[in-house]
Design a protein around this motif. Structure first.
Motif, PDB file in Angstrom:
ATOM      1  N   ASP A 142      82.181 140.214  55.683  1.00  0.00           N
ATOM      2  CA  ASP A 142      81.746 139.099  54.847  1.00  0.00           C
ATOM      3  C   ASP A 142      82.517 137.832  55.194  1.00  0.00           C
ATOM      4  OD1 ASP A 142      80.446 137.895  52.391  1.00  0.00           O
ATOM      5  OD2 ASP A 142      82.568 137.772  51.815  1.00  0.00           O
ATOM      6  N   ARG A 143      83.812 137.949  55.315  1.00  0.00           N
ATOM      7  CA  ARG A 143      84.635 136.773  55.617  1.00  0.00           C
ATOM      8  C   ARG A 143      84.341 136.240  57.017  1.00  0.00           C
ATOM      9  NH1 ARG A 143      90.483 138.381  52.939  1.00  0.00           N
ATOM     10  NH2 ARG A 143      89.764 138.292  50.778  1.00  0.00           N
ATOM     11  N   PHE A 144      84.150 137.145  57.975  1.00  0.00           N
ATOM     12  CA  PHE A 144      83.781 136.719  59.333  1.00  0.00           C
ATOM     13  C   PHE A 144      82.462 135.955  59.300  1.00  0.00           C
ATOM     14  CE2 PHE A 144      81.231 137.435  63.132  1.00  0.00           C
ATOM     15  CZ  PHE A 144      82.057 136.920  64.110  1.00  0.00           C
ATOM     16  N   ALA A 145      81.456 136.528  58.640  1.00  0.00           N
ATOM     17  CA  ALA A 145      80.127 135.921  58.608  1.00  0.00           C
ATOM     18  C   ALA A 145      80.157 134.549  57.922  1.00  0.00           C
ATOM     19  CB  ALA A 145      79.151 136.856  57.898  1.00  0.00           C
ATOM     20  N   ARG A 146      80.889 134.444  56.830  1.00  0.00           N
ATOM     21  CA  ARG A 146      80.983 133.159  56.117  1.00  0.00           C
ATOM     22  C   ARG A 146      81.660 132.102  56.988  1.00  0.00           C
ATOM     23  NH1 ARG A 146      79.804 133.417  50.686  1.00  0.00           N
ATOM     24  NH2 ARG A 146      79.556 135.537  49.899  1.00  0.00           N
ATOM     25  N   ARG A 147      82.720 132.498  57.669  1.00  0.00           N
ATOM     26  CA  ARG A 147      83.436 131.538  58.523  1.00  0.00           C
ATOM     27  C   ARG A 147      82.577 131.117  59.712  1.00  0.00           C
ATOM     28  NH1 ARG A 147      88.801 129.664  59.386  1.00  0.00           N
ATOM     29  NH2 ARG A 147      88.481 128.033  60.925  1.00  0.00           N
ATOM     30  N   LEU A 148      81.861 132.072  60.312  1.00  0.00           N
ATOM     31  CA  LEU A 148      80.970 131.754  61.423  1.00  0.00           C
ATOM     32  C   LEU A 148      79.891 130.771  60.970  1.00  0.00           C
ATOM     33  CD1 LEU A 148      79.972 132.253  64.329  1.00  0.00           C
ATOM     34  CD2 LEU A 148      78.638 134.169  63.414  1.00  0.00           C
ATOM     35  N   ALA A 149      79.277 131.036  59.831  1.00  0.00           N
ATOM     36  CA  ALA A 149      78.245 130.137  59.306  1.00  0.00           C
ATOM     37  C   ALA A 149      78.816 128.746  59.039  1.00  0.00           C
ATOM     38  CB  ALA A 149      77.634 130.725  58.038  1.00  0.00           C
ATOM     39  N   ARG A 150      80.016 128.687  58.498  1.00  0.00           N
ATOM     40  CA  ARG A 150      80.655 127.394  58.233  1.00  0.00           C
ATOM     41  C   ARG A 150      80.894 126.638  59.542  1.00  0.00           C
ATOM     42  NH1 ARG A 150      84.293 128.915  54.612  1.00  0.00           N
ATOM     43  NH2 ARG A 150      85.932 129.371  56.091  1.00  0.00           N
ATOM     44  N   GLU A 151      81.371 127.354  60.567  1.00  0.00           N
ATOM     45  CA  GLU A 151      81.592 126.731  61.886  1.00  0.00           C
ATOM     46  C   GLU A 151      80.287 126.167  62.432  1.00  0.00           C
ATOM     47  OE1 GLU A 151      84.244 126.653  64.416  1.00  0.00           O
ATOM     48  OE2 GLU A 151      85.635 127.015  62.767  1.00  0.00           O
ATOM     49  N   LEU A 152      79.231 126.967  62.376  1.00  0.00           N
ATOM     50  CA  LEU A 152      77.936 126.535  62.914  1.00  0.00           C
ATOM     51  C   LEU A 152      77.356 125.377  62.108  1.00  0.00           C
ATOM     52  CD1 LEU A 152      76.352 130.011  63.693  1.00  0.00           C
ATOM     53  CD2 LEU A 152      77.221 128.343  65.333  1.00  0.00           C
ATOM     54  N   ASN A 153      77.541 125.416  60.816  1.00  0.00           N
ATOM     55  CA  ASN A 153      76.983 124.396  59.941  1.00  0.00           C
ATOM     56  C   ASN A 153      77.702 123.061  60.111  1.00  0.00           C
ATOM     57  OD1 ASN A 153      74.922 123.897  58.139  1.00  0.00           O
ATOM     58  ND2 ASN A 153      76.216 124.197  56.352  1.00  0.00           N
ATOM     59  N   THR A 154      79.000 123.078  60.276  1.00  0.00           N
ATOM     60  CA  THR A 154      79.754 121.831  60.382  1.00  0.00           C
ATOM     61  C   THR A 154      79.691 121.223  61.772  1.00  0.00           C
ATOM     62  OG1 THR A 154      81.826 122.984  60.853  1.00  0.00           O
ATOM     63  CG2 THR A 154      81.375 122.426  58.546  1.00  0.00           C
ATOM     64  N   GLN A 155      79.407 122.045  62.787  1.00  0.00           N
ATOM     65  CA  GLN A 155      79.386 121.512  64.146  1.00  0.00           C
ATOM     66  C   GLN A 155      77.986 121.343  64.703  1.00  0.00           C
ATOM     67  OE1 GLN A 155      82.134 122.736  66.980  1.00  0.00           O
ATOM     68  NE2 GLN A 155      83.839 122.812  65.581  1.00  0.00           N
ATOM     69  N   ALA A 156      76.965 121.534  63.876  1.00  0.00           N
ATOM     70  CA  ALA A 156      75.588 121.331  64.344  1.00  0.00           C
ATOM     71  C   ALA A 156      75.386 119.876  64.692  1.00  0.00           C
ATOM     72  CB  ALA A 156      74.598 121.756  63.263  1.00  0.00           C
TER      73      ALA A 156
END
Length: 181
Positions: A166-180
């Motif tokens: 869960d923590r990995f997935a949330r962090r990955l999504a945050r990375e992708l969302n902020t760097q789009a």
């Protein structure tokens, strides 16, 4: 003096476990397309525990990680169920996993274990994201292992591993969302 030596020993023994915790890596460049999860595998060292953990449990871990990452990517509108034109490819590896409760294989192989046995658990995940042309966009690693046995008593077999996913997935999504872009 004894207390100091005990504290020093505890810190020294805990240091390797603490050093691998948390998020490492990130995106080398931004992109805005969808992401398809193209593979989730069990790392070589963890796969050597096949007789102990069991293929069924490995499949369960893979499914749990896939569901968690897909859910978080879908929440930010970046999930692609299939590799479509322009989609980035995400390849994940579960490099380590420790159950909170014994697996069926462990119960069968170790007579001293009980379904009531419990321990600290967790998981480590590594991932690489490639753009549609196969160029690496970023690499990630995340590890979470519980550090308090008191938290494990009321948990299921893979509670801490699922927390790590869960923590990995949330962090990955945050990375992708902020760097789009």
């Amino acid at each position: 003096m004894r207390a100091f030596i005990a504290l020093l020993a505890a810190v020294t023994l805990a240091a390797p476990a603490l050093a691998q915790r948390g998020w490492h890596g990130g995106l080398d460049r931004s992109f805005s397309g969808p992401v398809a999860i193209t593979s989730i595998t069990i790392g070589e060292e963890l796969a050597e525990d096949d007789d102990d953990i069991g293929e069924r449990e490995f499949a369960r871990l893979i499914d749990d990680l896939r569901d968690e990452v897909a859910s978080q990517l879908a929440d930010i509108g970046r999930f692609s169920a299939e590799p479509v034109a322009g989609a980035a490819r995400l390849e994940l590896v579960i490099t380590d996993a420790k159950p909170n409760r014994p697996t069926q294989n462990q119960l069968g192989r170790r007579p001293g274990l009980s379904i009531r046995s419990f321990s600290i658990g967790g998981a480590e995940i590594e991932g690489v994201l490639y753009d549609a042309s196969g160029v690496e966009i970023g690499a990630f690693r995340y590890a979470y292992f519980s550090d308090d046995i008191r938290d494990a008593r009321a948990r299921s077999t893979w509670s801490d591993a699922r927390r790590s996913f869960d923590r990995f997935a949330r962090r990955l999504a945050r990375e992708l969302n902020t760097q789009a872009s």
